[in-house]
Design an enzyme around this catalytic site. Structure first.
Site, PDB file in Angstrom:
ATOM      1  N   SER A   1     -11.519  -0.137  -5.525  1.00  0.00           N
ATOM      2  CA  SER A   1     -12.624   0.131  -6.418  1.00  0.00           C
ATOM      3  C   SER A   1     -12.550  -1.452  -7.213  1.00  0.00           C
ATOM      4  O   SER A   1     -12.121  -2.468  -6.962  1.00  0.00           O
ATOM      5  CB  SER A   1     -11.724   0.830  -6.821  1.00  0.00           C
ATOM      6  OG  SER A   1     -11.581   1.853  -6.624  1.00  0.00           O
TER       7      SER A   1
HETATM    8  N1  SAH Z   1      -6.772   2.041  -4.146  1.00  0.00           N
HETATM    9  C1  SAH Z   1      -7.798   1.711  -3.637  1.00  0.00           C
HETATM   10  C2  SAH Z   1      -9.169   2.907  -3.145  1.00  0.00           C
HETATM   11  C3  SAH Z   1      -9.548   4.046  -2.282  1.00  0.00           C
HETATM   12  S1  SAH Z   1     -11.159   4.093  -2.314  1.00  0.00           S
HETATM   13  C4  SAH Z   1      -7.945   0.652  -2.995  1.00  0.00           C
HETATM   14  O1  SAH Z   1      -7.301  -0.083  -4.380  1.00  0.00           O
HETATM   15  O2  SAH Z   1      -8.437   0.052  -3.037  1.00  0.00           O
HETATM   16  C5  SAH Z   1      -9.785   6.061  -2.084  1.00  0.00           C
HETATM   17  C6  SAH Z   1      -9.194   6.445  -0.526  1.00  0.00           C
HETATM   18  O3  SAH Z   1      -8.773   7.808  -0.606  1.00  0.00           O
HETATM   19  C7  SAH Z   1      -9.162   6.373  -0.096  1.00  0.00           C
HETATM   20  O4  SAH Z   1      -9.439   5.258   1.055  1.00  0.00           O
HETATM   21  C8  SAH Z   1      -9.273   7.625   1.140  1.00  0.00           C
HETATM   22  O5  SAH Z   1      -9.680   7.603   2.551  1.00  0.00           O
HETATM   23  C9  SAH Z   1      -8.004   8.633   0.262  1.00  0.00           C
HETATM   24  N2  SAH Z   1      -8.721   9.616  -0.295  1.00  0.00           N
HETATM   25  C10 SAH Z   1      -9.535  11.013  -0.114  1.00  0.00           C
HETATM   26  N3  SAH Z   1      -8.928  11.978  -0.174  1.00  0.00           N
HETATM   27  C11 SAH Z   1      -7.429  11.621   0.332  1.00  0.00           C
HETATM   28  C12 SAH Z   1      -6.202  12.597   0.257  1.00  0.00           C
HETATM   29  N4  SAH Z   1      -6.461  14.188  -0.019  1.00  0.00           N
HETATM   30  N5  SAH Z   1      -5.157  11.437   0.572  1.00  0.00           N
HETATM   31  C13 SAH Z   1      -5.203  11.007   0.868  1.00  0.00           C
HETATM   32  N6  SAH Z   1      -6.110   9.830   0.669  1.00  0.00           N
HETATM   33  C14 SAH Z   1      -6.849  10.128   0.405  1.00  0.00           C
END
Ligand code: SAH
Length: 218
Positions: free
Chosen positions: A60
């Site tokens: 993000s």
């Molecule tokens: N917090 C992260 C943002 C990653 S983007 C950072 O600081 O880099 C969001 C993430 O949520 C992705 O990696 C995606 O695979 C994950 N995601 C989406 N749906 C999910 C679910 N149901 N359970 C766990 N992770 C999930």
């Protein structure tokens, strides 16, 4: 410009755009974002932008990380659940502010890479789980704070159930990629109250896990 100078410029920019909580700003200052980005994007680690990571996901935008972290009102003794580990950057920032971070990711390869980063930084208060974050982490509930870093169509009921009384849940909610906003949900005396804070664009929260055998980056 050196990496340190770029980082200072970023923190100043965050301050100007309304991030006033000094604990949040110093956590951002202390976590090296370059560890969490793909090697080809290291030179942009301190730009205030989201960047691609593996599996079509994103790390993000620093402003959004800071904004959500500030909205979460994390206290030093708090146990925090994060859904969507991704690169691990948000979890690392939280780990500097609270007692323990529980973070769940549906892609095994992303989780393994994030674990390598936590280890490299000596962040021993982050625990990880490969699973579907929509179900929360019932064995460790209740949580003082919950943050979701992927956009949900509706607020997942398991998460409000696993939120402690006086707890705060911060997550992007929206029916599609164009209409999402960061929502802050508070629980007091078992009653939930929510309000919209900021329009955003996140990758979607997706049900189920992925056990892909894609190898971890070196
Ligand atoms: N917090 C992260 C943002 C990653 S983007 C950072 O600081 O880099 C969001 C993430 O949520 C992705 O990696 C995606 O695979 C994950 N995601 C989406 N749906 C999910 C679910 N149901 N359970 C766990 N992770 C999930």
């Amino acid at each position: 410009m050196t990496e340190e100078a770029r980082k200072i410029r970023l923190v100043m920019e965050l301050r100007k755009s309304g991030i006033t909580n000094t604990r949040v700003l110093s956590a951002i200052e202390r976590v090296p974002r370059e560890i969490f980005v793909l090697p080809s994007f290291v030179d942009q680690a301190y730009e205030n932008t989201a960047l691609p990571i593996d599996q079509g996901q994103t790390i993000s935008q620093p402003f959004v990380v800071a904004f959500m972290t500030q909205a979460l009102e994390v206290r030093p003794r708090a146990r925090v659940l994060e859904i969507g580990t991704g690169s691990g950057y948000q979890a690392a920032v939280l780990s500097r502010l609270c007692r323990r971070v529980y973070t769940i990711e549906r892609f095994k390869s992303l989780l393994r890479q994030a674990e390598i980063s936590f280890k490299a930084l000596g962040l021993h208060n982050v625990v990880t789980r490969h699973g579907d974050g929509m179900l929360g982490w019932p064995e460790q509930a209740p949580f003082d704070r919950i943050i979701v870093t992927a956009a949900a169509k509706e607020i997942p009921p398991a998460l409000t159930e696993q939120l402690a009384d006086d707890g705060i849940l911060v997550l992007p909610v929206g029916q599609n990629a164009w209409e999402q906003s960061i929502v802050k949900v508070t629980k007091s005396d078992g009653r939930l109250e929510s309000r919209d804070l900021l329009p955003v664009r996140f990758v979607p929260l997706v049900e189920g896990v992925v056990r892909e055998s894609v190898s971890v980056r070196h």
